[in-house]
Scaffold this motif. Structure first.
Motif, PDB file in Angstrom:
ATOM      1  N   GLY A 117      -3.837  -1.118 -21.853  1.00 15.45           N
ATOM      2  CA  GLY A 117      -2.938  -0.968 -23.041  1.00 15.45           C
ATOM      3  C   GLY A 117      -1.329  -1.337 -22.433  1.00 15.45           C
ATOM      4  N   GLY A 118      -1.137  -1.242 -21.207  1.00 11.32           N
ATOM      5  CA  GLY A 118       0.348  -1.441 -20.720  1.00 11.32           C
ATOM      6  C   GLY A 118       0.702   0.021 -20.552  1.00 11.32           C
ATOM      7  N   LEU A 119       2.042  -0.102 -20.628  1.00 10.66           N
ATOM      8  CA  LEU A 119       2.836   1.347 -20.406  1.00 10.66           C
ATOM      9  C   LEU A 119       2.799   2.084 -21.718  1.00 10.66           C
ATOM     10  CD1 LEU A 119       4.483   3.236 -18.749  1.00 10.66           C
ATOM     11  CD2 LEU A 119       7.007   1.872 -19.627  1.00 10.66           C
ATOM     12  N   SER A 120       2.188   3.284 -21.460  1.00 14.82           N
ATOM     13  CA  SER A 120       2.074   4.125 -22.744  1.00 14.82           C
ATOM     14  C   SER A 120       3.228   4.877 -22.822  1.00 14.82           C
ATOM     15  CB  SER A 120       0.826   5.013 -22.399  1.00 14.82           C
ATOM     16  OG  SER A 120       1.166   5.757 -21.405  1.00 14.82           O
ATOM     17  N   LEU A 121       4.280   4.633 -23.974  1.00 14.83           N
ATOM     18  CA  LEU A 121       5.441   5.189 -24.218  1.00 14.83           C
ATOM     19  C   LEU A 121       5.178   6.852 -24.710  1.00 14.83           C
ATOM     20  CD1 LEU A 121       7.439   2.438 -25.457  1.00 14.83           C
ATOM     21  CD2 LEU A 121       7.351   3.438 -22.995  1.00 14.83           C
ATOM     22  N   HIS A 122       6.032   7.680 -24.426  1.00 17.50           N
ATOM     23  CA  HIS A 122       6.300   8.845 -25.064  1.00 17.50           C
ATOM     24  C   HIS A 122       7.422   9.083 -25.627  1.00 17.50           C
ATOM     25  CE1 HIS A 122       2.496  10.468 -22.463  1.00 17.50           C
ATOM     26  NE2 HIS A 122       2.774   9.549 -21.942  1.00 17.50           N
ATOM     27  N   ALA A 123       7.273  10.230 -26.768  1.00 22.00           N
ATOM     28  CA  ALA A 123       8.681  10.286 -27.295  1.00 22.00           C
ATOM     29  C   ALA A 123       9.692  10.828 -26.297  1.00 22.00           C
ATOM     30  CB  ALA A 123       8.617  11.461 -28.144  1.00 22.00           C
ATOM     31  N   ALA A 124       9.006  11.344 -25.182  1.00 22.14           N
ATOM     32  CA  ALA A 124      10.024  11.906 -24.173  1.00 22.14           C
ATOM     33  C   ALA A 124      10.718  10.990 -23.212  1.00 22.14           C
ATOM     34  CB  ALA A 124       9.455  12.912 -23.352  1.00 22.14           C
ATOM     35  N   ASP A 125      10.119   9.723 -23.522  1.00 21.74           N
ATOM     36  CA  ASP A 125      10.557   8.616 -22.652  1.00 21.74           C
ATOM     37  C   ASP A 125      12.096   8.331 -23.321  1.00 21.74           C
ATOM     38  OD1 ASP A 125       8.399   8.340 -21.202  1.00 21.74           O
ATOM     39  OD2 ASP A 125       7.361   6.681 -22.353  1.00 21.74           O
ATOM     40  N   LEU A 126      12.375   8.496 -24.444  1.00 21.50           N
ATOM     41  CA  LEU A 126      13.569   8.025 -24.900  1.00 21.50           C
ATOM     42  C   LEU A 126      14.590   9.281 -24.282  1.00 21.50           C
ATOM     43  CD1 LEU A 126      13.091   7.750 -28.768  1.00 21.50           C
ATOM     44  CD2 LEU A 126      13.502   6.041 -27.116  1.00 21.50           C
ATOM     45  N   LEU A 127      14.165  10.478 -24.030  1.00 24.69           N
ATOM     46  CA  LEU A 127      15.045  11.419 -23.461  1.00 24.69           C
ATOM     47  C   LEU A 127      15.313  11.009 -21.811  1.00 24.69           C
ATOM     48  CD1 LEU A 127      13.463  14.856 -24.808  1.00 24.69           C
ATOM     49  CD2 LEU A 127      15.488  13.604 -25.447  1.00 24.69           C
ATOM     50  N   LEU A 128      14.212  10.493 -21.343  1.00 22.48           N
ATOM     51  CA  LEU A 128      14.407  10.199 -19.898  1.00 22.48           C
ATOM     52  C   LEU A 128      15.317   8.593 -19.826  1.00 22.48           C
ATOM     53  CD1 LEU A 128      10.686  10.369 -18.919  1.00 22.48           C
ATOM     54  CD2 LEU A 128      12.489  11.887 -18.202  1.00 22.48           C
ATOM     55  N   LEU A 129      15.206   7.885 -20.664  1.00 19.22           N
ATOM     56  CA  LEU A 129      16.247   6.706 -20.700  1.00 19.22           C
ATOM     57  C   LEU A 129      17.561   7.053 -21.225  1.00 19.22           C
ATOM     58  CD1 LEU A 129      13.901   3.936 -22.753  1.00 19.22           C
ATOM     59  CD2 LEU A 129      14.547   4.063 -20.384  1.00 19.22           C
ATOM     60  N   GLY A 130      17.780   8.171 -21.972  1.00 16.33           N
ATOM     61  CA  GLY A 130      19.373   8.593 -22.131  1.00 16.33           C
ATOM     62  C   GLY A 130      19.405   9.318 -20.828  1.00 16.33           C
ATOM     63  N   ALA A 131      18.593  10.067 -20.169  1.00 13.54           N
ATOM     64  CA  ALA A 131      19.104  10.810 -18.879  1.00 13.54           C
ATOM     65  C   ALA A 131      19.390   9.531 -17.737  1.00 13.54           C
ATOM     66  CB  ALA A 131      17.936  11.495 -18.432  1.00 13.54           C
ATOM     67  N   VAL A 132      18.649   8.571 -17.882  1.00 10.03           N
ATOM     68  CA  VAL A 132      19.089   7.380 -16.882  1.00 10.03           C
ATOM     69  C   VAL A 132      20.747   6.944 -17.212  1.00 10.03           C
ATOM     70  CG1 VAL A 132      18.747   5.029 -16.458  1.00 10.03           C
ATOM     71  CG2 VAL A 132      17.032   6.663 -16.408  1.00 10.03           C
ATOM     72  N   ALA A 133      20.933   6.680 -18.458  1.00  9.04           N
ATOM     73  CA  ALA A 133      22.334   6.242 -18.650  1.00  9.04           C
ATOM     74  C   ALA A 133      23.430   7.477 -18.555  1.00  9.04           C
ATOM     75  CB  ALA A 133      22.428   6.125 -20.351  1.00  9.04           C
ATOM     76  N   CYS A 134      23.178   8.887 -18.671  1.00  7.58           N
ATOM     77  CA  CYS A 134      24.120   9.856 -18.281  1.00  7.58           C
ATOM     78  C   CYS A 134      24.288   9.687 -16.754  1.00  7.58           C
ATOM     79  CB  CYS A 134      23.327  10.967 -18.861  1.00  7.58           C
ATOM     80  SG  CYS A 134      23.639  11.382 -20.490  1.00  7.58           S
ATOM     81  N   ALA A 135      23.342   9.866 -15.975  1.00  7.62           N
ATOM     82  CA  ALA A 135      23.057   9.669 -14.446  1.00  7.62           C
ATOM     83  C   ALA A 135      23.937   8.515 -14.205  1.00  7.62           C
ATOM     84  CB  ALA A 135      21.847   9.748 -13.963  1.00  7.62           C
ATOM     85  N   ALA A 136      23.899   7.331 -14.555  1.00  7.24           N
ATOM     86  CA  ALA A 136      24.700   6.201 -14.162  1.00  7.24           C
ATOM     87  C   ALA A 136      25.996   6.367 -14.112  1.00  7.24           C
ATOM     88  CB  ALA A 136      24.143   4.955 -14.933  1.00  7.24           C
ATOM     89  N   VAL A 137      26.480   6.840 -15.298  1.00 10.23           N
ATOM     90  CA  VAL A 137      27.898   6.898 -15.581  1.00 10.23           C
ATOM     91  C   VAL A 137      28.403   8.175 -14.572  1.00 10.23           C
ATOM     92  CG1 VAL A 137      29.478   8.096 -17.354  1.00 10.23           C
ATOM     93  CG2 VAL A 137      27.680   6.378 -18.030  1.00 10.23           C
ATOM     94  N   GLY A 138      27.572   9.330 -14.542  1.00 11.46           N
ATOM     95  CA  GLY A 138      28.100  10.379 -13.725  1.00 11.46           C
ATOM     96  C   GLY A 138      28.290  10.011 -12.207  1.00 11.46           C
ATOM     97  N   TYR A 139      27.268   9.088 -11.798  1.00 16.14           N
ATOM     98  CA  TYR A 139      27.123   8.780 -10.322  1.00 16.14           C
ATOM     99  C   TYR A 139      28.643   7.745 -10.048  1.00 16.14           C
ATOM    100  CZ  TYR A 139      22.248  10.150  -9.634  1.00 16.14           C
ATOM    101  OH  TYR A 139      21.344  11.054  -9.336  1.00 16.14           O
ATOM    102  N   ALA A 140      28.741   6.929 -11.155  1.00 11.77           N
ATOM    103  CA  ALA A 140      29.638   5.813 -10.837  1.00 11.77           C
ATOM    104  C   ALA A 140      31.230   6.468 -10.887  1.00 11.77           C
ATOM    105  CB  ALA A 140      29.826   4.876 -11.894  1.00 11.77           C
TER     106      ALA A 140
END
Length: 298
Positions: free
Chosen positions: A151-174
């Motif tokens: 069925g491919g990658l099974s998405l969770h509601a928590a995945d949206l939080l993880l993607l938001g975390a990715v965006a936050c980390a990218a900005v904070g790292y830069a």
């Protein structure tokens, strides 16, 4: 590559190895829906408070100068990304998904960091670099599809939080890397943590665990506070400053697989040969990508 760029890559790899324990340790501290431990809010904010205390002692011992007035806005952005955003969103999400699953989603972080870093630092990677970055990210996503079964990658509601975390980390790292160009890298994260203290301390106190918890949860919390929230950034920001945010960010491509390796003994999660095969492919893209030219825009 110049010697300082090579040193930056090795320091970046050290930081990534430290950060790779973050998701498994967070899962251990937060527990599962069936057996909850600490709240995600306490883990995120409490670890920032502990790290801020260590930072205050470190800055006093080093007789560190105050940041320049112009640096405080950048420190605020750094703090919002890596002290609040990433820890808070991942801590809440990790109760709902396994560390292996979360590691795959966070695999988008290298590309996100490279995009933000290229814009912020006016760097212009060549097409070869972007090809390697896209290939590495593609391997991470291919791994996600592979592990998702038919069925491919099974998405969770928590995945949206993880993607938001990715965006936050990218900005904070830069932004942290930008500050590390003229501030000591260890001072950058220390001042960012102290800047967050008036908000993190009362919120952490309000969410202090009210019931006894197993020692494993507290040990995991201790790792998150001392290593993930503090010492890891000493190496990471210094590596970004020496080697360049765009280039060194691609070392993060190995982080999801290191997290999976750590999740096996810590959480009893599974690791198979296909995971190792994808890991070797991702490492190869990092090895090739580090040799690609990265220019600074005029």
């Amino acid at each position: 590559m110049k010697p300082h760029e090579v040193r930056g890559l090795w320091l970046g790899l050290l930081g990534v190895a430290i950060f790779a324990m973050t998701l498994p340790m967070t899962r251990l501290a937060v527990g599962t829906p069936e057996a909850p431990q600490m709240s995600g809010l306490f883990i995120a904010l409490g670890r920032a408070v502990v790290a801020a205390g260590l930072s205050a002692a470190f800055l006093l011992a080093a007789r560190a100068p105050l940041p320049r007035p112009a640096d405080w806005p950048a420190l605020a952005v750094t703090s919002a990304g890596v002290v609040f955003g990433f820890p808070l969103l991942t801590s809440i999400a990790m109760r709902e998904v396994q560390a292996v699953h979360a590691s795959v989603i966070v695999g988008a972080l290298p590309l996100a960091t490279a995009v933000v870093g290229a814009r912020l630092h006016r760097q212009r990677p060549g097409s070869g670099f972007w090809l390697c970055a896209a290939l590495g990210s593609g391997l991470v996503m291919a791994f996600a599809l592979h592990k998702g079964g038919g069925g491919g990658l099974s998405l969770h509601a928590a995945d949206l939080l993880l993607l938001g975390a990715v965006a936050c980390a990218a900005v904070g790292y830069a932004w942290g890397a930008r500050l590390s160009q003229h501030m000591r890298a260890d001072h950058v994260i220390c001042w960012a943590l102290l800047l967050s203290l008036p908000l993190s301390a009362p919120l952490a106190w309000a969410h202090l665990p009210q019931t006894p918890l197993p020692p494993s949860a507290w040990w995991a919390f201790g790792y998150l506070a001392v290593f993930s929230m503090w010492l890891g950034f000493f190496a990471w920001y210094r590596g970004l400053a020496l080697g360049g945010t765009v280039r060194v960010s691609q070392v993060q491509l190995v982080q999801p697989f290191l997290s999976m390796v750590f999740a096996v003994p810590l959480l009893g999660e599974a690791l198979d040969l296909s995971t190792l095969a994808f890991a070797l492919g991702v490492v190869a893209t990092v090895f090739v990508g580090r040799k690609m030219p990265v220019r600074v825009a005029a």
